[in-house]
Design a protein around this motif. Structure first.
Motif, short mmCIF file in Angstrom:
data_model
loop_
_atom_site.label_atom_id
_atom_site.label_comp_id
_atom_site.label_asym_id
_atom_site.label_seq_id
_atom_site.Cartn_x
_atom_site.Cartn_y
_atom_site.Cartn_z
N LEU A 541 0.83 -1.21 0.00
CA LEU A 541 0.00 0.00 0.00
C LEU A 541 0.86 1.26 0.00
N ALA A 542 1.97 1.22 0.71
CA ALA A 542 2.80 2.42 0.79
C ALA A 542 3.38 2.77 -0.58
N GLN A 544 2.18 1.76 -3.35
CA GLN A 544 1.06 2.10 -4.22
C GLN A 544 0.71 3.57 -4.09
N GLN A 545 0.64 4.04 -2.84
CA GLN A 545 0.31 5.45 -2.61
C GLN A 545 1.39 6.36 -3.18
N GLU A 548 0.97 6.48 -6.94
CA GLU A 548 -0.20 7.28 -7.31
C GLU A 548 0.04 8.76 -7.07
N THR A 549 0.75 9.08 -5.98
CA THR A 549 1.08 10.48 -5.70
C THR A 549 1.96 11.05 -6.79
#
Length: 587
Positions: A541-542, A544-545, A548-549
């Motif tokens: 998730l990290a 992934q974020q 995306e950022t």
């Protein structure tokens, strides 16, 4: 007187009456016949124990007695009337032996040119009872030998060697005889004969051959040493070993030349001397051809060493060398046949007449020959290049006159006739200016759109920044949805023509692609069916974020590299990637 006149008149009248009444072919046809000249009476060939009735038979008998070394019989063909009767029995065989040797050494008598009539040749400009036998080329001037028709003891006319010719025999033997050898060597050395060569002459052959071979060896060593010195100090692009290669043919050539120059010392017969001269001449031709072929190899090797970077020359050399050697072999064969006494003109004429038949019989051979010429002229492939022919891939090892040999990937040798090879589709891998890299990457279906965008952008940056990847074209596109993956197609050209270097660059790119996929937080897909039986940590998730950022920032700044990268940024990073990668053995 009056009776004589009347007798003459009656005789003439009688002959006129006979001529008028005689039946002739022309009279039967109603035309007058003209009487021809009276036929010359034929002289019958005399009966003789030695067959001396005609010039030809007399000379034939003389030669037969000489060949059998029956000099007492040979003396019967000499006119010994100028020699005392008491001395003829002893002197005759000696003179016959000397004459046989002189004729054997100096002239070749064609019996067919001698008259075979008892009267001899009446139109040769000589007296009626005289016939020319031969012309001996003495040191002072040519000496003509004669036959003469003389009476036998019973008065019958027969042909013998003329008395004045018999008188010249001692002087001729003094010039053409064996000289002092007869005084020192035993008689068997002169009497024993094999193939028309006497025993002492066979021994002379062995001695001359040994001496010539030894002298040629010394001369060859001297010439090779001088040649190596000249080559080492000159601008000629030849190595010293090239001179050493010429040693064997040079030795043979010098030995044959020395031997041939000393053959007259053996006092051979005309026939034997002609055979030896022809044989040694053919040997000299073969030695010269051997020397020239070695020279062709030396020159070709020198050109090959100097043309290492010129593939066109390198591929032409083997075929040019073979063609030159075939041409030299043809000339050598003709020259050797001519030295051996064959009529080369007839041989060439026969080849011309049979050329059509040879062409018809050797259509395939000629097709392959011209196919080889086409391959050399057009050069779709060269020696050392990698190509594909049909379903085979390999390296061209040799382009010959008939066939081309290719070393396949299985290390087998594939031989293809030039006629077929020239008509096939040939794919030449060695002449590529770049090598195509195409790959399809499959990402897991859990990959988010922004993760996918991240991967696409980073892959484009990778291709543009790699110094070994051509920027045009360098494409990375999301291609579609596969059965178990999100497919990304990658297409680029590696700027190299060497396959080994291409493999190294491809390996480096694939490793960097794995790093990019790992950085994006996704993973490669593989053929599988996922069964969720419990809790799954899922993707990172990290990361992934973070991906995306990064994409949101690109959007906000209008710097998103989709569908095309900004030219300024692409130019700024072009070739900036470190390659080979840090830590590589070749960095």
């Amino acid at each position: 007187m009056e009776r004589f006149v009347w007798r003459a008149r009656w005789t003439i009248a009688w002959w006129l009456l006979v001529a008028g009444l005689a039946p002739t072919g022309s009279a039967a046809q109603g035309a007058e016949a003209t009487p021809g000249p009276a036929p010359t009476p034929t002289v019958q060939r005399p009966v003789d124990d030695y067959d001396r009735g005609t010039p030809r038979s007399a000379v034939r008998g003389l030669f037969a007695a000489c060949g059998a070394m029956d000099y007492k019989r040979a003396a019967e063909f000499l006119d010994l009337r100028r020699i005392r009767v008491t001395e003829r029995e002893d002197v005759g065989p000696v003179l016959a032996r000397q004459l046989c040797l002189v004729l054997d050494r100096t002239v070749w008598i064609d019996l067919e040119q001698l008259s075979d009539t008892p009267e001899g040749d009446r139109e040769d400009g000589l007296p009626p009872r005289r016939e020319s036998l031969a012309v001996v080329p003495t040191a002072e001037k040519p000496t003509r030998l004669f036959l003469e028709r003389v009476p036998r003891e019973d008065g019958v006319l027969i042909w013998k060697v003329a008395a004045d010719t018999v008188a010249r025999i001692p002087a001729l033997y003094q010039e053409f005889g064996y000289g002092p050898l007869e005084e020192y060597l035993p008689k068997p050395f002169f009497e024993w004969m094999f193939l028309g060569v006497r025993l002492w002459q066979w021994i002379g052959f062995l001695l001359l051959g040994t001496i010539s071979w030894a002298a040629a060896w010394v001369l060859t060593r001297i010439l090779v040493r001088v040649g190596r010195t000249i080559v080492s100090q000159s601008w000629v692009p030849l190595s010293e070993d090239a001179v050493v290669v010429m040693r064997a043919p040079l030795h043979a050539l010098l030995a044959l030349v020395l031997f041939r120059s000393q053959v007259p010392l053996l006092a051979l017969s005309v026939r034997s001397a002609h055979f030896v001269q022809g044989l040694t001449g053919a040997g000299i031709v073969l030695a010269v051809a051997w020397l020239l072929m070695r020279a062709v190899d030396v020159v070709a090797r020198s050109i090959e060493e100097r043309a290492t970077n010129r593939q066109a020359v390198a591929s032409l050399l083997p075929l040019g060398r073979r063609a030159t050697k075939v041409f030299l072999a043809g000339l050598t064969l003709l020259a050797a046949l001519q030295n051996l006494g064959f009529d080369v003109t007839s041989v060439l004429a026969g080849l011309g007449i049979g050329g059509l038949a040879v062409a018809l019989a050797g259509q395939k051979t000629l097709e392959h020959l011209f196919g080889g010429i086409t391959l050399v002229a057009d050069q779709p492939v060269r020696v050392g290049e990698v190509c594909r022919i049909g379903d085979k891939i390999g390296v061209v090892e040799d382009i010959g006159l008939r066939s081309t040999r290719i070393r396949t990937l299985d290390r087998t040798v594939l031989s293809i006739p030039n006629g077929e090879f020239a008509s096939m589709q040939i794919e030449n891998f060695s002449r590529r200016d770049r090598i195509r890299l195409a790959a399809t990457l499959g990402l897991r279906y859990e990959t988010t759109p922004d993760q996918l965008r991240y991967v696409l952008v980073e892959l484009k940056k990778l291709l543009l920044s790699h110094p070994k990847v051509s920027p045009e074209p360098a494409r990375v596109r999301f291609a579609g949805f596969g059965a178990y993956s999100l497919d990304i197609e990658l297409l680029a050209y590696i700027e190299t023509s060497e396959h080994e270097e291409f493999l190294a660059v491809r390996e480096d790119l694939f490793l960097r692609i794995m790093d990019i996929v790992a950085e994006s937080g996704t993973a490669f897909a593989f053929p599988s069916h996922t069964v969720y039986c419990g809790a799954d940590s899922g993707i990172d998730l990290a990361r992934q974020q973070a991906a995306e950022t990064q994409v949101r920032e690109w959007r906000a700044q209008h710097r998103l590299w989709l569908p095309y990268p900004p030219e300024e940024e692409a130019a700024a990073i072009r070739g900036s990637l470190a390659y080979p990668p840090p830590g590589s053995a070749i960095s």
